[in-house]
Design an enzyme around this catalytic site. Sequence first.
Site, PDB file in Angstrom:
ATOM      1  N   ASP A  83      85.127  20.189  66.063  1.00 37.26           N
ATOM      2  CA  ASP A  83      83.690  20.447  66.167  1.00 37.26           C
ATOM      3  C   ASP A  83      83.031  19.318  66.950  1.00 37.26           C
ATOM      4  O   ASP A  83      83.572  18.206  67.054  1.00 37.26           O
ATOM      5  CB  ASP A  83      83.046  20.585  64.790  1.00 37.26           C
ATOM      6  N   ASP A 112      84.967  12.597  71.857  1.00 39.79           N
ATOM      7  CA  ASP A 112      84.796  12.790  70.413  1.00 39.79           C
ATOM      8  C   ASP A 112      84.830  14.276  70.074  1.00 39.79           C
ATOM      9  O   ASP A 112      83.798  14.910  69.990  1.00 39.79           O
ATOM     10  CB  ASP A 112      83.471  12.170  69.970  1.00 39.79           C
ATOM     11  N   GLU A 146      83.624  17.936  60.830  1.00 38.80           N
ATOM     12  CA  GLU A 146      83.608  16.474  60.741  1.00 38.80           C
ATOM     13  C   GLU A 146      82.248  15.900  61.089  1.00 38.80           C
ATOM     14  O   GLU A 146      81.826  14.890  60.519  1.00 38.80           O
ATOM     15  CB  GLU A 146      84.681  15.906  61.675  1.00 38.80           C
ATOM     16  N   GLU A 147      81.547  16.519  62.033  1.00 39.95           N
ATOM     17  CA  GLU A 147      80.263  15.986  62.482  1.00 39.95           C
ATOM     18  C   GLU A 147      79.133  16.267  61.485  1.00 39.95           C
ATOM     19  O   GLU A 147      78.005  15.845  61.711  1.00 39.95           O
ATOM     20  CB  GLU A 147      79.895  16.574  63.844  1.00 39.95           C
ATOM     21  N   ASP A 170      90.331   9.016  66.512  1.00 39.79           N
ATOM     22  CA  ASP A 170      88.901   9.344  66.575  1.00 39.79           C
ATOM     23  C   ASP A 170      88.043   8.096  66.500  1.00 39.79           C
ATOM     24  O   ASP A 170      86.982   8.102  65.876  1.00 39.79           O
ATOM     25  CB  ASP A 170      88.560  10.309  65.432  1.00 39.79           C
ATOM     26  N   HIS A 435      78.619  11.271  71.632  1.00 39.23           N
ATOM     27  CA  HIS A 435      77.296  11.785  71.252  1.00 39.23           C
ATOM     28  C   HIS A 435      76.243  11.543  72.329  1.00 39.23           C
ATOM     29  O   HIS A 435      75.052  11.739  72.073  1.00 39.23           O
ATOM     30  CB  HIS A 435      76.816  11.176  69.919  1.00 39.23           C
TER      31      HIS A 435
END
Length: 466
Positions: A83, A112, A146-147, A170, A435
Amino acid sequence: MERFEQEFLTKLDELVSIESVYHDAEATSEAPFGKGPAEALNCVLRWGEEDGMIVKNVDGYAGHIQLGEGRGEDAASVLVHLDVVPPGPGWTKAPFALTEEDGRLYGRGVLDNKGAAVAAYMALKQIKTEGVALKRPLRFIAGIDEERHWACMDHYFQEEPQPKTGFVPDADFPVITKEKGILDVEVTQPLFNIETSAPVFLQSLHSGERENMVPAAAEAELVMYDAAELERLYKLLEHMLAADQFKVEAHGSVLRLDVYGTPAHGAAPDLGDHAAVKLGQVLEQLPLDQAGLTFVQKLLAEWGDSTGRLLGVQKETSDAVLTVNAGVVRYDASTKQAKIVATVRAPAEVPLAELRAQLDTWAERRGMDLRVLDELPGHSLQSDHPLAQMLLDVYEGHTGERPAPLAIGGATYARVLKDGAAFGPLFPNRENTAHQADEWMYFKDLLLCTKMYEDVLQRLGQAENL
C-alpha cells in the site's frame, strides 16, 4: 543481466501503476482496504504462482509466497508492504506510472515500499532459480495496510504463525536496530462564541490527508469585513506570493488562501515544510475572531511544533528525539468543530503510558478531547544480536563499509517479529523522498538491494541459529 533488469522494471511498472491507496468507501469482505490494495496483493501473489512457489492469500488482508517446504513458524521471512500514501500535490511526473529518467525511477511507492518489494521478490526467485539448498523455508510476506493501522498484519498473524526471525526492506541501510514508539491521536476542539462580526472571520481551514504525512498544501476561507485588513494581508504575503508559496482569490468580502509547503514522511517532519503551520503564522497576525485566533495560536501552533516542546512532551535520548507531526488539520466554523490528527513518535525507551498521560494532561488543561487512534510500542534489537551482525556483514560485503546500526522514527514490520530488523532500501547520503512528490530511487540502488537481499535470504535459509 539485461533480461533480469528488464523483468525487474516490468514488475515494478506493473506494481507502481496500481493505485494502492486505502479507500474506506471501496472496502468489501474480499478487499478490506479497498480495490487498489487488493489488486496490488493479488498482483504479487500471482508472480509467486507463475514462478512455481507456494502462495497463500489470507482473506484479502495480507499474503505470503513461500520457497521450500516447512512450517511457517520455522520460516525465515522478509516482510514488505504494497500500500502507498496518497500522491498529494506537486508532482511533475505521473505518480502511478513508472518513469525512468537519468538513472532514476519515479513513481509513488518506488522508495516506500514497492521498489524494495520487487527487489526482495526477485532475490527470492533467484534463489529458487539457482536451486540453493535450504534448511528451512523462506517466506515473502506482503501487507497492504502499513500506511494506516496495520490491520493487515493483525489479521495475518491471527491465521498464520509468527516467524521468529527476518528482515524488513522498508527503511535505511546499514541496519535499523531501534524504532520509536508511536501514538497516533485525534484532538478535537468544540468552537464556542463564534464572532462573525470580527474584522477578519475564519470560516474554515483544511490541510493534510494522513497523520503520517507532512501536509504539502493548506487552504483557508476568510471573511474580510475590514478592507484595510485585506491590504495588510497582501503586504504580509508579498514575498510569499512572489515565490508562489501562497495564492489568494477574492470573491467580494470572502477570501480564499491556498498555501504550499513541502511534503515529507511524518516520522521526519523537519524534512518537510508544514503548509498549515505556515498558514497559521500568517493568520495569527490578523485581527481574527476569537474562536479562529484560539485555534491558530493554541491548537495549530502547539501541535505544529515538531519537537513536542509546546505540548510539554519534548524528549531526547542518545540516539533519538521525540517528534510530532500534525498530518490532518480541520477547522469549520459552520459545524463549530476543529480537529487535528497527529502522529507522535518517541524514543524506544520512553513508555507510551507516560506519553499518553502527558498528552491527556495537555488536553484537559486546554479543554479539548484527545483520543488515541493507534499505538505501537518501540522496537529494539541489540546491536550485537547475530541477526544485526549478519546484516552488517552482508552490507559490508557488498559496499566495503560497516557503519553503526541506526535508530529511526518510522515504523516497520520488524516490530511483528521476535527478532527482526529493517535493512534498506535507502542508502546513506541518498535523498529520502518517501511520501514526497516525485518519489524516486536510483535503479542501480535497487539492483544492489536485490543482490544483498538474495545474500541475506540465503544465509537465513541455511542458518539454524538465527
